[in-house]
Design a protein around this motif. Structure first.
Motif, PDB file in Angstrom:
ATOM      1  N   HIS A   1     -21.227   9.518 -16.912  1.00  0.00           N
ATOM      2  CA  HIS A   1     -20.906   8.091 -17.079  1.00  0.00           C
ATOM      3  C   HIS A   1     -21.362   7.595 -18.450  1.00  0.00           C
TER       4      HIS A   1
ATOM      5  N   GLN B   1     -19.051   5.812 -21.475  1.00  0.00           N
ATOM      6  CA  GLN B   1     -19.299   4.529 -22.135  1.00  0.00           C
ATOM      7  C   GLN B   1     -19.476   4.689 -23.640  1.00  0.00           C
TER       8      GLN B   1
ATOM      9  N   ARG C   1     -15.839  -2.361 -23.847  1.00  0.00           N
ATOM     10  CA  ARG C   1     -16.419  -2.848 -22.592  1.00  0.00           C
ATOM     11  C   ARG C   1     -15.451  -3.766 -21.852  1.00  0.00           C
TER      12      ARG C   1
ATOM     13  N   VAL D   1     -12.829  -1.425 -20.196  1.00  0.00           N
ATOM     14  CA  VAL D   1     -13.384  -0.741 -19.020  1.00  0.00           C
ATOM     15  C   VAL D   1     -13.432  -1.696 -17.833  1.00  0.00           C
ATOM     16  N   ARG D   2     -13.736  -2.928 -18.098  1.00  0.00           N
ATOM     17  CA  ARG D   2     -13.889  -3.927 -17.037  1.00  0.00           C
ATOM     18  C   ARG D   2     -12.559  -4.534 -16.591  1.00  0.00           C
TER      19      ARG D   2
ATOM     20  N   THR E   1      -9.392  -0.732 -12.172  1.00  0.00           N
ATOM     21  CA  THR E   1      -9.938  -0.732 -13.526  1.00  0.00           C
ATOM     22  C   THR E   1     -10.778   0.530 -13.671  1.00  0.00           C
TER      23      THR E   1
ATOM     24  N   GLN F   1     -13.853   0.621 -14.558  1.00  0.00           N
ATOM     25  CA  GLN F   1     -15.136   0.306 -13.940  1.00  0.00           C
ATOM     26  C   GLN F   1     -15.078   0.496 -12.427  1.00  0.00           C
ATOM     27  N   ASP F   2     -14.024  -0.002 -11.789  1.00  0.00           N
ATOM     28  CA  ASP F   2     -13.871   0.158 -10.342  1.00  0.00           C
ATOM     29  C   ASP F   2     -13.739   1.635  -9.966  1.00  0.00           C
TER      30      ASP F   2
ATOM     31  N   THR G   1     -17.085   3.338 -10.208  1.00  0.00           N
ATOM     32  CA  THR G   1     -17.933   2.883  -9.095  1.00  0.00           C
ATOM     33  C   THR G   1     -17.529   3.562  -7.785  1.00  0.00           C
TER      34      THR G   1
END
Length: 77
Positions: A3, A7, A20, A23-24, A35, A37-38, A41
Protein backbone atom coordinates in the motif's frame (compact mmCIF):
# COMPACT_ATOMS: atom_id res chain seq x y z
CA UNK A 1 3.49 -3.96 -4.28
CA UNK A 2 2.55 -2.69 -0.83
CA UNK A 3 0.00 0.00 0.00
CA UNK A 4 2.83 2.42 0.81
CA UNK A 5 4.41 1.77 -2.61
CA UNK A 6 1.04 2.47 -4.24
CA UNK A 7 0.73 5.83 -2.50
CA UNK A 8 4.36 6.76 -3.26
CA UNK A 9 3.77 6.03 -6.95
CA UNK A 10 0.53 8.02 -7.00
CA UNK A 11 2.37 10.97 -5.47
CA UNK A 12 5.27 10.66 -7.90
CA UNK A 13 3.31 10.01 -11.10
CA UNK A 14 0.39 12.40 -10.51
CA UNK A 15 1.80 14.81 -7.92
CA UNK A 16 1.05 14.64 -4.18
CA UNK A 17 -2.13 16.69 -4.14
CA UNK A 18 -3.69 15.44 -7.38
CA UNK A 19 -2.60 11.85 -6.75
CA UNK A 20 -4.43 11.78 -3.43
CA UNK A 21 -7.57 13.25 -5.01
CA UNK A 22 -7.47 10.62 -7.77
CA UNK A 23 -7.08 7.78 -5.27
CA UNK A 24 -10.02 9.09 -3.27
CA UNK A 25 -12.34 10.23 -6.10
CA UNK A 26 -11.61 8.54 -9.45
CA UNK A 27 -14.12 5.76 -10.16
CA UNK A 28 -12.45 2.75 -11.78
CA UNK A 29 -14.68 0.63 -14.05
CA UNK A 30 -12.18 -2.26 -14.05
CA UNK A 31 -12.67 -2.54 -10.28
CA UNK A 32 -16.45 -2.63 -10.30
CA UNK A 33 -16.85 1.17 -10.25
CA UNK A 34 -14.94 1.53 -6.98
CA UNK A 35 -12.42 4.22 -6.22
CA UNK A 36 -8.82 3.13 -5.70
CA UNK A 37 -9.19 3.91 -2.01
CA UNK A 38 -12.32 1.76 -1.72
CA UNK A 39 -10.70 -1.10 -3.64
CA UNK A 40 -7.63 -1.06 -1.41
CA UNK A 41 -9.79 -0.96 1.71
CA UNK A 42 -11.79 -3.92 0.39
CA UNK A 43 -8.63 -5.99 -0.07
CA UNK A 44 -7.81 -5.64 -3.75
CA UNK A 45 -4.14 -6.09 -4.57
CA UNK A 46 -2.40 -2.68 -4.76
CA UNK A 47 -0.72 -3.66 -8.05
CA UNK A 48 -4.12 -4.41 -9.64
CA UNK A 49 -5.53 -1.13 -8.35
CA UNK A 50 -2.49 0.74 -9.67
CA UNK A 51 -2.94 -0.72 -13.16
CA UNK A 52 -6.69 0.03 -13.11
CA UNK A 53 -5.99 3.65 -12.11
CA UNK A 54 -3.32 4.08 -14.78
CA UNK A 55 -5.53 2.44 -17.42
CA UNK A 56 -8.45 4.72 -16.55
CA UNK A 57 -6.22 7.77 -16.93
CA UNK A 58 -4.37 6.52 -20.05
CA UNK A 59 -0.96 6.67 -18.37
CA UNK A 60 1.59 5.26 -20.84
CA UNK A 61 3.35 2.10 -19.67
CA UNK A 62 6.83 3.68 -19.35
CA UNK A 63 5.47 6.45 -17.09
CA UNK A 64 3.60 4.16 -14.68
CA UNK A 65 6.61 3.36 -12.52
CA UNK A 66 7.93 6.86 -11.91
CA UNK A 67 11.61 7.66 -12.04
CA UNK A 68 12.98 4.56 -10.31
CA UNK A 69 14.30 2.21 -12.98
CA UNK A 70 14.45 -0.63 -10.43
CA UNK A 71 10.73 -0.63 -9.64
CA UNK A 72 8.68 -3.61 -10.50
CA UNK A 73 8.15 -4.02 -14.23
CA UNK A 74 4.63 -4.23 -15.60
CA UNK A 75 3.06 -7.68 -15.82
CA UNK A 76 3.26 -9.52 -19.13
CA UNK A 77 0.17 -9.16 -21.31
Amino acid sequence: MRHSDFQRLADEVFGPAYGRVLVREQVLPKLGNRTAQDALTEGFEPRDVWHALCDALDVPEPERWGGDEHRQAPPPR
